[in-house]
Write an enzyme that holds these catalytic residues in place. Structure first.
Site, PDB file in Angstrom:
ATOM      1  N   CYS A  29       0.827  -1.208   0.000  1.00  0.00           N
ATOM      2  CA  CYS A  29       0.000   0.000   0.000  1.00  0.00           C
ATOM      3  C   CYS A  29       0.866   1.265   0.000  1.00  0.00           C
ATOM      4  CB  CYS A  29      -0.906  -0.039   1.229  1.00  0.00           C
ATOM      5  SG  CYS A  29      -1.734   1.499   1.630  1.00  0.00           S
ATOM      6  N   CYS A  32       0.137   3.751   2.766  1.00  0.00           N
ATOM      7  CA  CYS A  32       0.623   3.183   4.032  1.00  0.00           C
ATOM      8  C   CYS A  32       2.118   3.436   4.190  1.00  0.00           C
ATOM      9  CB  CYS A  32       0.361   1.676   4.086  1.00  0.00           C
ATOM     10  SG  CYS A  32      -1.378   1.199   3.999  1.00  0.00           S
TER      11      CYS A  32
END
Length: 123
Positions: A29, A32
């Site tokens: 991600c 993230c």
């Protein structure tokens, strides 16, 4: 305090006391990965708080328990009560503001509202 890894095995122990911030993330991600150093910096600047990370690829049971379908998702607890949950990465200033807001909560009011909500849900 550096961030700690949260699993289904240590979840209850980690959230039962104090202030805890949880970052639901995955290695693939992009948002993230960009949020990770912000979360880590906050953990270093607030050693009296617990900062935990949940790898959603490894801890699917926790991910489902929280309904964290978008990542990153940030969750905050205070004294065992969930007080914040939101998908999306935060900027440093926003995370710092959230930390201040959670620190400033009137927990007598929060406990009362939480107990009322739990009673309505039959828990």
């Amino acid at each position: 305090m550096a961030t700690v890894e949260m699993t289904k095995d240590n979840h209850d122990e980690l959230v039962k006391d104090g202030i805890v911030f949880i970052d639901f993330w995955a290695e693939w991600c992009g948002p993230c990965q960009r949020f990770a150093p912000i979360f880590e910096k906050a953990s270093e600047e607030n050693p009296d708080l617990t900062f935990a990370k949940v790898d959603t690829e490894d801890q699917t049971e926790l991910q489902m328990q929280y309904g964290a379908t978008s990542i990153p998702t940030i969750v905050a607890y205070r004294d065992g009560i969930p007080v914040f949950g939101q998908p999306g990465a935060l900027r440093q200033a926003d995370l710092d503001s959230l930390i201040s807001q959670v620190r400033g909560l009137n927990m007598d009011e929060v406990r009362k509202a939480y107990e009322e909500q739990q009673a309505k849900q039959g828990k």
